[in-house]
Write an enzyme that holds these catalytic residues in place. Structure first.
Site, PDB file in Angstrom:
ATOM      1  N   GLN A 285     -58.201 -55.904-151.102  1.00 55.92           N
ATOM      2  CA  GLN A 285     -57.117 -56.419-150.255  1.00 55.92           C
ATOM      3  C   GLN A 285     -55.771 -55.895-150.769  1.00 55.92           C
ATOM      4  O   GLN A 285     -55.557 -55.851-151.979  1.00 55.92           O
ATOM      5  CB  GLN A 285     -57.115 -57.940-150.279  1.00 55.92           C
ATOM      6  CG  GLN A 285     -58.400 -58.584-149.765  1.00 55.92           C
ATOM      7  CD  GLN A 285     -58.517 -58.614-148.247  1.00 55.92           C
ATOM      8  OE1 GLN A 285     -57.586 -58.254-147.537  1.00 55.92           O
ATOM      9  NE2 GLN A 285     -59.665 -59.018-147.760  1.00 55.92           N
ATOM     10  N   TYR A 314     -70.045 -58.152-145.770  1.00 55.16           N
ATOM     11  CA  TYR A 314     -68.911 -57.220-145.833  1.00 55.16           C
ATOM     12  C   TYR A 314     -68.125 -57.569-147.113  1.00 55.16           C
ATOM     13  O   TYR A 314     -66.918 -57.831-147.063  1.00 55.16           O
ATOM     14  CB  TYR A 314     -68.005 -57.336-144.614  1.00 55.16           C
ATOM     15  CG  TYR A 314     -68.704 -57.217-143.272  1.00 55.16           C
ATOM     16  CD1 TYR A 314     -68.825 -55.972-142.640  1.00 55.16           C
ATOM     17  CD2 TYR A 314     -69.246 -58.330-142.637  1.00 55.16           C
ATOM     18  CE1 TYR A 314     -69.456 -55.856-141.403  1.00 55.16           C
ATOM     19  CE2 TYR A 314     -69.874 -58.223-141.409  1.00 55.16           C
ATOM     20  CZ  TYR A 314     -69.974 -56.991-140.790  1.00 55.16           C
ATOM     21  OH  TYR A 314     -70.585 -56.884-139.573  1.00 55.16           O
ATOM     22  N   GLU A 335     -72.675 -55.136-148.702  1.00 57.07           N
ATOM     23  CA  GLU A 335     -71.540 -54.234-148.439  1.00 57.07           C
ATOM     24  C   GLU A 335     -72.092 -52.819-148.242  1.00 57.07           C
ATOM     25  O   GLU A 335     -73.040 -52.419-148.919  1.00 57.07           O
ATOM     26  CB  GLU A 335     -70.581 -54.312-149.656  1.00 57.07           C
ATOM     27  CG  GLU A 335     -69.680 -53.143-149.896  1.00 57.07           C
ATOM     28  CD  GLU A 335     -68.630 -52.928-148.808  1.00 57.07           C
ATOM     29  OE1 GLU A 335     -68.039 -53.907-148.325  1.00 57.07           O
ATOM     30  OE2 GLU A 335     -68.414 -51.752-148.447  1.00 57.07           O
ATOM     31  N   CYS A 411     -59.403 -59.537-139.856  1.00 55.13           N
ATOM     32  CA  CYS A 411     -58.133 -58.800-139.868  1.00 55.13           C
ATOM     33  C   CYS A 411     -57.801 -58.305-138.460  1.00 55.13           C
ATOM     34  O   CYS A 411     -56.909 -57.477-138.290  1.00 55.13           O
ATOM     35  CB  CYS A 411     -58.162 -57.663-140.878  1.00 55.13           C
ATOM     36  SG  CYS A 411     -59.560 -56.567-140.695  1.00 55.13           S
TER      37      CYS A 411
END
Ligand code: SAM
Length: 454
Positions: A285, A314, A335, A411
C-alpha cells in the site's frame, strides 16, 4: 437531432456535481457538460470543445463565481500533471466527494439504497504521504526529462518536486538526473522502443527510513552503475539499489528480472507491530499512515474472537493476513505474484507468526480447487482485489463456503458495487461501508465494506 449546444461556442453554466475523474458537471437545457477544473457551486464560462449525443466537454474559460471549497493548488504543475486531479479542491471537500462517490456507486451500479456509508477518514497532514514513486524517464541524450505523465498522455512533465512524494525523492531524482546527463546514457523513447533508461522507482519504509532505488532499463546492464551506486549510497537510509530489466514494448513499468547493484533486494517497514520485507515486484500500500487506518477498520469489521479461520484473498505480501493473525485462530492468504508470497512467508517467520499460511496462484483458481478437493472452510473472508474487482468464479465459491462475515477492501467503488450486487441477493447483507482516504488530492477512493450472512 439538434443539440442544445454548439461546438466552439461559449456558454455560462452552473456546476452541480463532480464526475468520477474530478471534472465539474453542469447542464445546458438538460444536456450534460463536463468541465475539467470546475467545482460544484461555481458559475463558469466554458468553450464547448467536443460534443457527443448525450454529453459534451467544455474548456474552462472563466470562473464567474468561485466555490468556497476552491483552493490554490500547492504544486506549480498541478493543472498539467496527471498525478493529482483535485489540488484545486479543499481537503475537507475532497473527503465529502469521496464519501459521496462510494454512495453514488452503490446506488447507481449496485442498485442499493440506504447503505450506511461512513464519512471518509482523512489524514491530518495530507501531503508527502506516498512511500512509492515511479518517475518515467525520457528526453534527449544528455538532457533527461524526469517527472510524471501529463493528463491522458505519456508526455513527461519534467518536475524536480512532487508534493505527494517523500522529500528524499527530490534528492534521488537529482542524483540520477545528473548521472544520466553526465554519462549521456540513452533515454527510453516508448514510441520507437529505443533507449535504455525507462523509469526510476523508489520505495521508502516510512517507519524504518529504509530506501530502495530501482532503475528500470530496456537492456541487461547499466553502464557506469558503480558511479551511480556510489552517489546514491550517500543518501541517508539507502538500503537497496537494484536494476529491473524490462525489454517489453508495452506500458507495464516493471519487468520480472531484478539484479541487485548494491545492498539488499528488499526494504523493511512496519505496520503496527508487524515488520514487513518488501521486494520491488510486490504490491505494498502506498500510503503507510492510512494503511494502518484501513487495516484497523478491516480488523474492527471482522470483530475476531480468536476462534476464526480467515481467508485473506489477494493478500500481496501478507500484510492483512499478519495484521489479523494475532487475533484469529488461523489465516490463509492467496496471491498471484509468487515473489509476494515468498515475502509473505518470510514475513510470517520473521514475526514468529505460526498460524498464517500462504499459497501463490489466482484466487479464482486456488479457492475453488481447495473447496472442491479439501472442502476449505472459513468464518471470515477478506478480499482486497485490484481495481477490476473479484472474479465471479471466486465470488461463487465464497458463496458456497458461506463465511459469517465478508470484509471487502476496495480501491474502486464501481467494481465494489458490482461485486456486492452479485453477492447480496444470494444471502449477504451490507452492514456498513467505511471510506478511507488513501490518496489525498487524487480522485482515487479506498473503502472497506462489511457484509454478514443473512
Ligand atoms: C490491492 S492489492 C492488495 C494487496 C494486499 N492485500 C495489501 O493490502 O497490500 C491487490 C493484490 O492482488 C493481487 N492479484 C491480482 N490479481 C489476482 C488474482 N487473480 N488472484 C490473486 N491475487 C491477485 C495483486 O498482485 C496485488 O498484490
Amino acid at each position: 437531432m439538434e443539440l442544445p449546444v454548439q461546438k466552439n461556442q461559449e456558454y455560462e453554466i452552473n456546476i452541480e456535481d463532480l464526475g468520477n475523474n474530478g471534472e465539474g458537471i453542469g447542464r445546458i437545457d438538460g444536456y450534460t457538460v463536463f468541465v475539467e477544473g470546475a467545482l460544484p457551486g461555481e458559475r463558469v464560462r466554458v468553450l464547448i470543445v467536443k460534443t457527443k449525443k448525450h454529453y459534451g466537454y467544455g474548456k474552462l474559460r472563466e470562473i464567474l463565481m468561485p466555490s468556497p471549497d476552491r483552493v490554490a493548488p500547492a504544486c506549480p504543475v498541478a493543472a498539467r500533471c496527471g498525478g493529482c486531479q483535485l489540488q484545486h479542491l479543499s481537503y475537507e471537500a475532497q473527503l465529502r466527494f469521496k464519501t459521496k462517490k462510494v454512495r453514488d456507486h452503490l446506488e447507481r451500479i449496485g442498485g442499493f439504497s440506504g447503505v450506511e456509508v461512513l464519512p471518509a477518514l482523512g489524514m491530518e497532514d495530507p501531503w508527502r504521504y506516498r512511500n512509492k514513486a515511479q518517475f518515467p524517464v525520457g528526453g534527449k541524450t544528455g538532457e533527461p526529462e524526469i517527472g510524471f505523465y501529463a493528463k491522458r498522455s505519456h508526455r513527461i512533465i519534467d518536475t524536480p518536486v512532487c508534493m505527494l512524494q517523500n522529500e528524499v525523492n527530490d534528492r534521488i531524482v537529482k542524483i540520477v538526473r545528473t548521472f544520466l546527463a553526465e554519462f549521456e546514457l540513452p533515454l527510453y523513447d516508448e514510441t520507437i522502443h529505443r533507449g535504455l533508461v525507462r523509469h526510476i522507482l523508489t520505495r521508502i519504509g516510512r517507519h524504518t527510513g529504509e530506501i530502495m532505488v530501482c532503475l528500470v532499463v530496456n537492456g541487461k546492464k547499466l553502464p557506469h552503475s558503480d558511479v551511480l551506486v556510489e552517489r546514491l549510497r550517500s543518501v541517508e537510509g539507502m538500503t537497496s539499489i537494484v536494476l529491473n530489466v524490462n525489454t517489453a514494448q508495452n506500458n507495464v513499468i516493471l519487468g520480472s528480472e531484478i539484479h541487485v547493484l548494491w545492498g539488499k533486494e528488499y526494504i523493511t517497514d512496519t505496520i503496527g507491530t508487524v515488520e514487513f520485507e518488501i521486494s520491488p515486484l510486490s504490491f505494498y500500500q502506498v500510503n503507510p499512515v492510512q494503511t494502518r487506518v484501513l487495516y484497523q477498520t478491516a480488523l474492527d469489521f471482522a470483530d475476531l474472537d480468536g476462534s476464526e479461520t480467515v481467508l485473506d484473498l489477494y493478500c500481496g505480501i501478507g500484510t492483512i493476513s499478519l495484521f489479523f493473525a494475532r487475533k484469529a485462530k488461523k489465516v490463509f492468504g492467496v496471491e498471484i505474484v509468487p515473489q509476494a508470497i515468498a515475502d509473505a512467508k518470510r514475513n510470517a517467520a520473521q514475526n514468529n507468526i505460526e498460524n498464517a499460511f500462504f499459497q501463490a496462484g489466482a484466487a479464482e483458481e486456488v479457492i475453488p480447487r481447495l473447496y472442491q478437493t479439501e472442502g476449505i472452510q472459513a468464518d471470515v473472508v477478506v478480499v482486497d482485489p485490484p481495481r477490476k474487482g473479484c472474479d465471479q468464479r471466486l465470488l461463487e465459491t465464497i458463496l458456497e463456503i458461506g463465511p459469517k462475515k465478508l470484509v471487502y477492501v476496495s480501491c474502486d467503488s464501481a467494481t465494489l458495487a458490482r461485486d456486492l450486487a452479485y453477492l447480496c441477493p444470494k444471502g449477504y447483507r451490507i452492514e456498513k461501508v467505511q471510506v478511507v482516504d488513501q490518496f489525498p488530492w487524487t480522485v482515487h477512493v479506498e473503502s472497506v465494506a462489511l457484509l454478514s450472512r443473512e
